[in-house]
Write a protein that holds these residues in place. Sequence first.
Motif, PDB file in Angstrom:
ATOM      1  N   ILE A   1      17.323 -32.355  -1.874  1.00  0.00           N
ATOM      2  CA  ILE A   1      16.562 -32.577  -0.698  1.00  0.00           C
ATOM      3  C   ILE A   1      15.785 -31.510  -0.201  1.00  0.00           C
ATOM      4  O   ILE A   1      14.662 -31.886   0.009  1.00  0.00           O
ATOM      5  N   ARG A   2      16.606 -30.396  -0.220  1.00  0.00           N
ATOM      6  CA  ARG A   2      15.709 -29.379   0.153  1.00  0.00           C
ATOM      7  C   ARG A   2      14.588 -28.743  -0.525  1.00  0.00           C
ATOM      8  O   ARG A   2      13.360 -28.462  -0.012  1.00  0.00           O
ATOM      9  N   GLU A   3      14.492 -29.120  -1.849  1.00  0.00           N
ATOM     10  CA  GLU A   3      13.516 -28.945  -2.835  1.00  0.00           C
ATOM     11  C   GLU A   3      12.417 -29.860  -2.537  1.00  0.00           C
ATOM     12  O   GLU A   3      11.123 -29.697  -2.788  1.00  0.00           O
ATOM     13  N   LYS A   4      12.860 -31.121  -2.207  1.00  0.00           N
ATOM     14  CA  LYS A   4      11.948 -32.323  -1.953  1.00  0.00           C
ATOM     15  C   LYS A   4      10.858 -32.170  -0.804  1.00  0.00           C
ATOM     16  O   LYS A   4       9.877 -32.728  -0.648  1.00  0.00           O
ATOM     17  N   ILE A   5      11.511 -31.590   0.460  1.00  0.00           N
ATOM     18  CA  ILE A   5      10.759 -31.475   1.674  1.00  0.00           C
ATOM     19  C   ILE A   5       9.696 -30.519   1.420  1.00  0.00           C
ATOM     20  O   ILE A   5       9.801 -29.510   1.066  1.00  0.00           O
ATOM     21  N   ASN A   6       8.603 -31.198   1.730  1.00  0.00           N
ATOM     22  CA  ASN A   6       7.421 -29.990   1.741  1.00  0.00           C
ATOM     23  C   ASN A   6       6.491 -30.181   2.780  1.00  0.00           C
ATOM     24  O   ASN A   6       6.775 -30.996   3.703  1.00  0.00           O
ATOM     25  N   GLY A   7       5.409 -29.429   2.851  1.00  0.00           N
ATOM     26  CA  GLY A   7       4.430 -29.659   3.879  1.00  0.00           C
ATOM     27  C   GLY A   7       3.793 -31.036   4.302  1.00  0.00           C
ATOM     28  O   GLY A   7       3.299 -31.320   5.470  1.00  0.00           O
ATOM     29  N   ARG A   8       3.739 -31.779   3.241  1.00  0.00           N
ATOM     30  CA  ARG A   8       3.354 -33.318   3.373  1.00  0.00           C
ATOM     31  C   ARG A   8       4.391 -34.310   3.693  1.00  0.00           C
ATOM     32  O   ARG A   8       3.985 -35.415   4.052  1.00  0.00           O
TER      33      ARG A   8
END
Length: 405
Positions: free
Chosen positions: A162-169
Amino acid sequence: MEIVTMYEQLGVSRAVYEYGEAVLRDLRPRFDVIDQTAEYNQGKVLAAMQKNRVNATHFAATTGYGYNDDGRDNLERVYADVFHTEAALVRPQITCGTHALAVALSANLLPGDELLSPVGAPYDTLEEVIGIRESKCSLKEYGVTYAQADLKPDGTFDYDAIREKINGRTKLITIQRSKGYATRPSFSVRQIGELIAFCKGIKPDVVGSLIKNPGGGLAPIGGYICGTKECVDRCAYRLSAPGLGQEVGANLGLMPALYQGLFLSPTVVSGALKGAVFAANIYEKLGFACVPNATESRHDIIQAVTLGSAEAMVAFCKGIQAAAPVDSYVTPEPWAMPGYDSDVIMAAGAFVQGSSIELSADGPIRPPYAVYFQGGLTWYHAKLGILMSLQKLVEAGLVTLPESK
């Protein structure tokens, strides 16, 4: 006994009935806990109605634009208090749960934003809403991307993924509490709270259909969206039109059913929960895998039973249909239902078409051949439905009952 004779008249053999009674003897303590929760929730609904001074004028019908509909507006205040949110949108113009979700997602996602599911794949009908399966007017078509973090093999959240998937968009995260057509556990309120705390900056929304739990079996149509005022305002603009929002939307005389359905929902849901617990204990003792299992805690009314074959799924659903007050003479068959990528079998004889707080069972005809049982406006009807499902499996030679002691 007269009760045994009555069940026999309804199609349940003495052997199936007695097996069910043997299972029930150990469930009384769990049923007591369910009743205590229903009593608490009844008080919560009652307090919200009293706080908002519900009275007979709130049941008046409105037509046309629905301007100045005090009954509709007050019902939304009641829902906001029950769900502990800033605002609510409760409308008969929301046609189903998928529609409510589509409104909430499309209202709060803009082109270039990304939607993240941290709980694996969404329910089948949301695939076209998102654009996982191509569809006109999907989020994908409007420039919204989608990302997904799968659950771990044991059904828990994969926080690293989940941490890897969360991004600026990442603009919005969708958490599906119930399992849909998956055999994973449903998530508890505590688990969802921990996940929300982990995913910083999420705007929390509650979205659903009135022909499910909060409609209490009386709501003939409608859906609800509860959350922050900002999110709900955007949903209202999406549902009606920019600039109109919650000001329009006639109630068409449905207010008595919507108010009273919410009032009755704690009792109705408790009966459905007892039916789900009963189903798990009935089938697990016969060797079928159940999610949730026979002893674990419950977080929704859905009971998945992995039957292992299409024939067993059909037999199970025939039993549910035969126990219905409406269309009991109908034989359910698998068919290519809109919104699904495989044939689906559905059994329901409901007063409100598609109302899954009423007795129903359904599932996609694909491995592992799991059927999803839920509902029952009363515990006694849920009990009959489960016994009839077992009866049809026994008659088809797909289940052998243990010898009575």
